[in-house]
Motif scaffolding. Structure first.
Motif, PDB file in Angstrom:
ATOM      1  N   LEU A 110     -24.263 143.780  72.718  1.00  0.00           N
ATOM      2  CA  LEU A 110     -23.582 144.812  73.497  1.00  0.00           C
ATOM      3  C   LEU A 110     -22.275 145.182  72.814  1.00  0.00           C
ATOM      4  O   LEU A 110     -21.579 144.317  72.274  1.00  0.00           O
ATOM      5  N   GLY A 111     -21.907 146.448  72.888  1.00  0.00           N
ATOM      6  CA  GLY A 111     -20.623 146.868  72.321  1.00  0.00           C
ATOM      7  C   GLY A 111     -20.620 148.364  72.126  1.00  0.00           C
ATOM      8  O   GLY A 111     -21.677 149.002  72.100  1.00  0.00           O
ATOM      9  N   GLU A 112     -19.425 148.908  71.938  1.00  0.00           N
ATOM     10  CA  GLU A 112     -19.326 150.364  71.849  1.00  0.00           C
ATOM     11  C   GLU A 112     -19.889 150.886  70.526  1.00  0.00           C
ATOM     12  O   GLU A 112     -20.184 150.102  69.610  1.00  0.00           O
ATOM     13  N   ASN A 113     -20.033 152.204  70.450  1.00  0.00           N
ATOM     14  CA  ASN A 113     -20.564 152.839  69.234  1.00  0.00           C
ATOM     15  C   ASN A 113     -19.752 152.387  68.021  1.00  0.00           C
ATOM     16  O   ASN A 113     -18.525 152.354  68.061  1.00  0.00           O
ATOM     17  N   GLY A 114     -20.450 152.037  66.961  1.00  0.00           N
ATOM     18  CA  GLY A 114     -19.786 151.686  65.713  1.00  0.00           C
ATOM     19  C   GLY A 114     -19.230 150.275  65.665  1.00  0.00           C
ATOM     20  O   GLY A 114     -18.515 149.919  64.726  1.00  0.00           O
ATOM     21  N   SER A 115     -19.570 149.435  66.641  1.00  0.00           N
ATOM     22  CA  SER A 115     -18.978 148.092  66.667  1.00  0.00           C
ATOM     23  C   SER A 115     -19.730 147.093  65.783  1.00  0.00           C
ATOM     24  O   SER A 115     -19.261 145.967  65.601  1.00  0.00           O
ATOM     25  N   GLY A 116     -20.891 147.466  65.270  1.00  0.00           N
ATOM     26  CA  GLY A 116     -21.562 146.595  64.294  1.00  0.00           C
ATOM     27  C   GLY A 116     -22.892 146.014  64.726  1.00  0.00           C
ATOM     28  O   GLY A 116     -23.464 145.174  64.026  1.00  0.00           O
ATOM     29  N   LYS A 117     -23.434 146.469  65.843  1.00  0.00           N
ATOM     30  CA  LYS A 117     -24.696 145.900  66.353  1.00  0.00           C
ATOM     31  C   LYS A 117     -25.851 146.148  65.372  1.00  0.00           C
ATOM     32  O   LYS A 117     -26.608 145.236  65.037  1.00  0.00           O
TER      33      LYS A 117
ATOM     34  N   VAL B 179     -25.658 137.214  75.849  1.00  0.00           N
ATOM     35  CA  VAL B 179     -25.239 138.490  75.266  1.00  0.00           C
ATOM     36  C   VAL B 179     -24.245 138.192  74.143  1.00  0.00           C
ATOM     37  O   VAL B 179     -23.476 137.228  74.236  1.00  0.00           O
ATOM     38  N   LEU B 180     -24.300 139.003  73.101  1.00  0.00           N
ATOM     39  CA  LEU B 180     -23.326 138.914  72.020  1.00  0.00           C
ATOM     40  C   LEU B 180     -22.459 140.163  72.165  1.00  0.00           C
ATOM     41  O   LEU B 180     -22.936 141.285  71.968  1.00  0.00           O
ATOM     42  N   ILE B 181     -21.213 139.946  72.571  1.00  0.00           N
ATOM     43  CA  ILE B 181     -20.340 141.072  72.890  1.00  0.00           C
ATOM     44  C   ILE B 181     -19.470 141.416  71.678  1.00  0.00           C
ATOM     45  O   ILE B 181     -18.677 140.584  71.212  1.00  0.00           O
ATOM     46  N   PHE B 182     -19.685 142.637  71.160  1.00  0.00           N
ATOM     47  CA  PHE B 182     -18.988 143.087  69.953  1.00  0.00           C
ATOM     48  C   PHE B 182     -17.634 143.678  70.338  1.00  0.00           C
ATOM     49  O   PHE B 182     -17.522 144.406  71.328  1.00  0.00           O
ATOM     50  N   THR B 183     -16.639 143.368  69.517  1.00  0.00           N
ATOM     51  CA  THR B 183     -15.287 143.874  69.776  1.00  0.00           C
ATOM     52  C   THR B 183     -14.739 144.486  68.490  1.00  0.00           C
ATOM     53  O   THR B 183     -15.356 144.385  67.425  1.00  0.00           O
TER      54      THR B 183
ATOM     55  N   PRO C  25     -17.922 139.086  67.099  1.00  0.00           N
ATOM     56  CA  PRO C  25     -18.551 139.140  68.423  1.00  0.00           C
ATOM     57  C   PRO C  25     -18.600 137.776  69.095  1.00  0.00           C
ATOM     58  O   PRO C  25     -18.685 136.753  68.428  1.00  0.00           O
ATOM     59  N   GLN C  26     -18.531 137.799  70.429  1.00  0.00           N
ATOM     60  CA  GLN C  26     -18.498 136.565  71.223  1.00  0.00           C
ATOM     61  C   GLN C  26     -19.812 136.387  71.965  1.00  0.00           C
ATOM     62  O   GLN C  26     -20.297 137.321  72.618  1.00  0.00           O
ATOM     63  N   LEU C  27     -20.369 135.174  71.866  1.00  0.00           N
ATOM     64  CA  LEU C  27     -21.620 134.868  72.555  1.00  0.00           C
ATOM     65  C   LEU C  27     -21.305 134.389  73.975  1.00  0.00           C
ATOM     66  O   LEU C  27     -20.481 133.489  74.165  1.00  0.00           O
ATOM     67  N   ARG C  28     -21.967 134.986  74.956  1.00  0.00           N
ATOM     68  CA  ARG C  28     -21.688 134.677  76.369  1.00  0.00           C
ATOM     69  C   ARG C  28     -23.008 134.591  77.138  1.00  0.00           C
ATOM     70  O   ARG C  28     -24.015 135.156  76.713  1.00  0.00           O
ATOM     71  N   PRO C  29     -22.986 133.949  78.305  1.00  0.00           N
ATOM     72  CA  PRO C  29     -24.182 134.008  79.162  1.00  0.00           C
ATOM     73  C   PRO C  29     -24.403 135.437  79.628  1.00  0.00           C
ATOM     74  O   PRO C  29     -23.455 136.237  79.691  1.00  0.00           O
ATOM     75  N   VAL C  30     -25.645 135.768  79.949  1.00  0.00           N
ATOM     76  CA  VAL C  30     -25.950 137.155  80.309  1.00  0.00           C
ATOM     77  C   VAL C  30     -25.180 137.586  81.558  1.00  0.00           C
ATOM     78  O   VAL C  30     -24.932 138.784  81.764  1.00  0.00           O
ATOM     79  N   SER C  31     -24.742 136.635  82.358  1.00  0.00           N
ATOM     80  CA  SER C  31     -23.963 136.994  83.551  1.00  0.00           C
ATOM     81  C   SER C  31     -22.646 137.660  83.183  1.00  0.00           C
ATOM     82  O   SER C  31     -22.023 138.314  84.017  1.00  0.00           O
ATOM     83  N   ASP C  32     -22.212 137.538  81.906  1.00  0.00           N
ATOM     84  CA  ASP C  32     -20.976 138.193  81.451  1.00  0.00           C
ATOM     85  C   ASP C  32     -21.235 139.571  80.845  1.00  0.00           C
ATOM     86  O   ASP C  32     -20.331 140.179  80.275  1.00  0.00           O
TER      87      ASP C  32
END
Ligand code: ATP
Length: 250
Positions: free
Chosen positions: A59-66, A228-232, A237-244
């Motif tokens: 998950l992450g905004e456009n251009g964040s590297g997914k 979820v792997l949250i891209f910043t 990116p930070q790995l989190r439980p899907v609840s996040d």
């Protein structure tokens, strides 16, 4: 060019003696991965392990590297620093063992403009060794993803959503992949179609496969992923439980 010629080109050079992919190793391991293009670094010191049977949504905004991360895992790009292993081997899309084990739908480019929808799927099924079961398997997938009515259409005759369904069908018509990589599978797909894709991802996990997919659809992440792997912006990116999932900027 007919399907037979395409099949010979697809399978003619395959190394059938290639060693089997390791059955013990995690599906994906990224260690200290950094990567960029001409500008700023896109990914920085990424650490990630994806076990078989698990699913991570990127998950992450456009251009964040997914998409960049997915291309690295697919072995289409080599990281500037660090290592990417898939089923115990260095990620490499030209490795025949990985071609058999990994199904990747990372772009919407149709491979063969002269083959119909059915012929595309038949080609993939035959190339993956389904033999005399190939035609039945193609019919099943056409029905399951609701594109049977367009089975005899050429790619140029498909709508954008139907094109996406054809791309995804190619990942599902073959024997279950050990690793499924999808870049925004939900794009251009209607609500019912998204439900069918979610069911397919869940089935891939249940069959023991690992799934890594980029999405802007948090609901889909909640439905099918366990993490979820949250891209910043900082590229780590930070790995989190899907609840996040709802904390992601996307
Ligand atoms: N082939 C390329 N050459 C140069 N820069 C690139 C290339 N591919 C991607 N980039 C850049 O790398 C960054 C990350 O792109 P990437 O496609 O990985 O993002 P993304 O998170 O998948 O975005 P989106 O949600 O829009 O699909 C962007 O700034 C993009 O412009």
């Amino acid at each position: 060019m007919g399907i037979g010629q395409h099949l010979r080109r697809l399978t003619g050079g395959a190394d059938r003696s290639a060693p089997l992919v390791s059955t013990a190793a995690p599906a994906v391991v990224l260690t200290g991965v950094s990567h960029g293009y001409d500008g700023p670094t896109v990914l920085r010191d990424v650490e990630l392990t994806v076990e078989r049977g698990s699913c991570v949504a990127l998950l992450g905004e456009n251009g964040s590297g997914k998409s960049t991360l997915l291309r690295l895992v697919a072995g289409r790009e080599t990281p500037d620093e660090g290592t990417v292993t898939v089923l115990g081997r260095t990620a490499d899309e030209d490795d025949p063992a990985q071609r058999r084990a990994v199904a990747a739908v990372l772009d919407s480019g149709i491979g063969y403009p002269d083959l119909t929808v059915r012929e595309h799927l038949l080609l993939v099924a035959l190339a993956h060794g389904l033999g005399e079961d190939a035609a039945d398997r193609v019919d099943e997938v056409l029905a399951e993803l609701h594109i049977a009515a367009r089975a005899d259409a050429l790619p140029k005759e498909l709508s954008a959503g139907q094109t996406q369904l054809l791309m995804l069908s190619q990942a599902f018509v073959r024997p279950p992949a050990e690793l499924l990589l999808l870049d925004e599978p939900e794009q251009r797909i209607d609500t019912a179609g998204r439900g069918r894709i979610a069911a397919r991802i869940v089935a891939a996990r249940a069959a023991g496969g690992a799934v890594l997919f980029a999405t802007h659809d948090r609901q889909l992440a909640h439905e099918v992923a366990d993490r979820v792997l949250i891209f910043t912006e900082d590229g780590s990116p930070q790995l989190r439980p899907v609840s996040d999932a709802d904390t992601a900027d996307d």
